[in-house]
Design a protein around this motif. Structure first.
Motif, PDB file in Angstrom:
ATOM      1  N   SER A  31      26.270  15.478 -11.248  1.00 15.60           N
ATOM      2  CA  SER A  31      27.658  15.118 -11.515  1.00 15.60           C
ATOM      3  C   SER A  31      27.805  14.414 -12.855  1.00 15.60           C
ATOM      4  N   GLN A  32      26.843  13.546 -13.181  1.00 11.41           N
ATOM      5  CA  GLN A  32      26.901  12.850 -14.469  1.00 11.41           C
ATOM      6  C   GLN A  32      26.790  13.841 -15.620  1.00 11.41           C
ATOM      7  N   ILE A  33      25.898  14.796 -15.481  1.00 14.51           N
ATOM      8  CA  ILE A  33      25.709  15.790 -16.534  1.00 14.51           C
ATOM      9  C   ILE A  33      26.960  16.651 -16.663  1.00 14.51           C
ATOM     10  N   GLN A  34      27.539  17.053 -15.541  1.00 14.07           N
ATOM     11  CA  GLN A  34      28.754  17.866 -15.589  1.00 14.07           C
ATOM     12  C   GLN A  34      29.904  17.079 -16.209  1.00 14.07           C
ATOM     13  N   ALA A  35      30.023  15.818 -15.871  1.00 14.54           N
ATOM     14  CA  ALA A  35      31.091  14.992 -16.433  1.00 14.54           C
ATOM     15  C   ALA A  35      30.935  14.851 -17.938  1.00 14.54           C
ATOM     16  N   CYS A  36      29.715  14.807 -18.413  1.00 17.93           N
ATOM     17  CA  CYS A  36      29.466  14.680 -19.852  1.00 17.93           C
ATOM     18  C   CYS A  36      29.890  15.930 -20.605  1.00 17.93           C
ATOM     19  N   ALA A  37      29.965  17.046 -19.925  1.00 15.45           N
ATOM     20  CA  ALA A  37      30.342  18.300 -20.571  1.00 15.45           C
ATOM     21  C   ALA A  37      31.845  18.394 -20.813  1.00 15.45           C
ATOM     22  N   LEU A  38      32.617  17.479 -20.241  1.00 13.12           N
ATOM     23  CA  LEU A  38      34.066  17.514 -20.371  1.00 13.12           C
ATOM     24  C   LEU A  38      34.531  16.625 -21.519  1.00 13.12           C
ATOM     25  N   SER A  39      35.537  17.081 -22.235  1.00 13.09           N
ATOM     26  CA  SER A  39      36.080  16.276 -23.332  1.00 13.09           C
ATOM     27  C   SER A  39      36.856  15.091 -22.774  1.00 13.09           C
ATOM     28  N   ASP A  40      37.098  14.126 -23.632  1.00 12.30           N
ATOM     29  CA  ASP A  40      37.871  12.954 -23.221  1.00 12.30           C
ATOM     30  C   ASP A  40      39.278  13.353 -22.781  1.00 12.30           C
ATOM     31  N   GLU A  63      44.858  12.486   4.905  1.00 15.58           N
ATOM     32  CA  GLU A  63      43.498  12.171   4.470  1.00 15.58           C
ATOM     33  C   GLU A  63      43.187  13.052   3.251  1.00 15.58           C
ATOM     34  N   PRO A  64      42.908  12.457   2.102  1.00 14.54           N
ATOM     35  CA  PRO A  64      42.784  13.260   0.881  1.00 14.54           C
ATOM     36  C   PRO A  64      41.488  14.057   0.742  1.00 14.54           C
ATOM     37  N   PHE A  65      40.414  13.554   1.318  1.00 20.56           N
ATOM     38  CA  PHE A  65      39.108  14.183   1.072  1.00 20.56           C
ATOM     39  C   PHE A  65      38.323  14.401   2.343  1.00 20.56           C
ATOM     40  N   PRO A  66      37.697  15.532   2.458  1.00 20.42           N
ATOM     41  CA  PRO A  66      37.892  16.710   1.631  1.00 20.42           C
ATOM     42  C   PRO A  66      39.250  17.332   1.925  1.00 20.42           C
ATOM     43  N   ALA A  67      39.821  17.936   0.919  1.00 25.28           N
ATOM     44  CA  ALA A  67      41.150  18.546   1.066  1.00 25.28           C
ATOM     45  C   ALA A  67      41.083  19.744   1.996  1.00 25.28           C
ATOM     46  N   THR A  68      42.116  19.912   2.772  1.00 22.25           N
ATOM     47  CA  THR A  68      42.239  21.078   3.647  1.00 22.25           C
ATOM     48  C   THR A  68      43.137  22.105   2.958  1.00 22.25           C
ATOM     49  N   LEU A  96      41.609  19.187  -9.288  1.00 18.27           N
ATOM     50  CA  LEU A  96      41.355  18.757  -7.909  1.00 18.27           C
ATOM     51  C   LEU A  96      40.053  19.356  -7.381  1.00 18.27           C
ATOM     52  N   ARG A  97      39.789  20.601  -7.700  1.00 16.70           N
ATOM     53  CA  ARG A  97      38.528  21.228  -7.309  1.00 16.70           C
ATOM     54  C   ARG A  97      37.352  20.508  -7.964  1.00 16.70           C
ATOM     55  N   ARG A  98      37.489  20.183  -9.248  1.00 22.83           N
ATOM     56  CA  ARG A  98      36.414  19.497  -9.981  1.00 22.83           C
ATOM     57  C   ARG A  98      36.119  18.138  -9.342  1.00 22.83           C
ATOM     58  N   LEU A  99      37.154  17.424  -8.920  1.00 24.01           N
ATOM     59  CA  LEU A  99      36.943  16.145  -8.239  1.00 24.01           C
ATOM     60  C   LEU A  99      36.106  16.358  -6.986  1.00 24.01           C
ATOM     61  N   HIS A 100      36.398  17.404  -6.243  1.00 23.74           N
ATOM     62  CA  HIS A 100      35.620  17.703  -5.041  1.00 23.74           C
ATOM     63  C   HIS A 100      34.161  18.006  -5.391  1.00 23.74           C
ATOM     64  N   VAL A 101      33.963  18.738  -6.464  1.00 23.44           N
ATOM     65  CA  VAL A 101      32.597  19.050  -6.900  1.00 23.44           C
ATOM     66  C   VAL A 101      31.863  17.772  -7.280  1.00 23.44           C
ATOM     67  N   PHE A 102      32.510  16.927  -8.080  1.00 20.58           N
ATOM     68  CA  PHE A 102      31.885  15.677  -8.505  1.00 20.58           C
ATOM     69  C   PHE A 102      31.505  14.794  -7.319  1.00 20.58           C
ATOM     70  N   CYS A 103      32.333  14.822  -6.289  1.00 15.89           N
ATOM     71  CA  CYS A 103      32.100  13.972  -5.112  1.00 15.89           C
ATOM     72  C   CYS A 103      31.283  14.676  -4.026  1.00 15.89           C
ATOM     73  N   HIS A 104      30.829  15.879  -4.319  1.00 15.84           N
ATOM     74  CA  HIS A 104      30.009  16.662  -3.389  1.00 15.84           C
ATOM     75  C   HIS A 104      30.747  17.001  -2.096  1.00 15.84           C
ATOM     76  N   PHE A 105      32.062  17.217  -2.200  1.00 15.94           N
ATOM     77  CA  PHE A 105      32.851  17.674  -1.059  1.00 15.94           C
ATOM     78  C   PHE A 105      32.866  19.198  -1.044  1.00 15.94           C
ATOM     79  N   ASP A 106      33.096  19.749   0.126  1.00 23.97           N
ATOM     80  CA  ASP A 106      33.222  21.191   0.292  1.00 23.97           C
ATOM     81  C   ASP A 106      34.448  21.688  -0.486  1.00 23.97           C
ATOM     82  N   VAL A 107      34.294  22.759  -1.224  1.00 17.58           N
ATOM     83  CA  VAL A 107      35.401  23.307  -2.014  1.00 17.58           C
ATOM     84  C   VAL A 107      35.953  24.607  -1.431  1.00 17.58           C
ATOM     85  N   SER A 108      35.496  24.993  -0.256  1.00 17.41           N
ATOM     86  CA  SER A 108      35.922  26.273   0.319  1.00 17.41           C
ATOM     87  C   SER A 108      37.427  26.318   0.586  1.00 17.41           C
ATOM     88  N   ALA A 109      38.062  25.180   0.796  1.00 18.03           N
ATOM     89  CA  ALA A 109      39.506  25.158   1.046  1.00 18.03           C
ATOM     90  C   ALA A 109      40.291  25.725  -0.133  1.00 18.03           C
TER      91      ALA A 109
END
Length: 122
Positions: A31-40, A63-68, A96-109
């Protein structure tokens, strides 16, 4: 945050990874490496979307996470009332999908047919 790629901290992370860590240790840095790839600017946009999404969930007592799929569809619908651009709605979903990825939540929704239909019709 994007400037972290060239910083001393970044070099320490990559040096640590090259010294024989176990897979679980390496995954900690993904997640840290992926976050570093994003611009400010991208990170600022993502934070704005995340803030809007959490306020939406708080207001409707969801309930916000994981999103349904139903939560995502409702959020898209609400966003579509205030923006007219498909591109903007897609940016909200991407953030919103990226937030789920960063937090290791399921993104199938995000791939659910009801989300796709709502996205298409918004």
């Amino acid at each position: 945050m994007g400037s972290l790629l060239m910083s001393t901290e970044w070099r320490q992370v990559t040096k640590s990874l090259s010294t024989g860590f176990h897979l679980s240790d390496v995954q900690h840095y993904v997640s840290q490496i992926q976050a570093c790839a994003l611009s400010d600017a991208t990170l600022r946009n993502y934070h704005s979307v995340w803030n809007t999404y959490t306020k939406f969930c708080h207001f409707y007592s969801i309930e916000p996470f994981p999103a349904t799929p139903s939560t995502i569809a409702a959020f898209i619908t609400l966003v579509s009332f205030s923006v007219k651009s498909d591109h903007t709605i897609n940016n909200y979903l991407s953030a919103l999908r990226r937030l789920h990825v960063f937090c290791h939540f399921d993104v199938s929704a995000f791939d659910d047919i009801n989300v796709k239909l709502t996205q298409k019709l918004s």
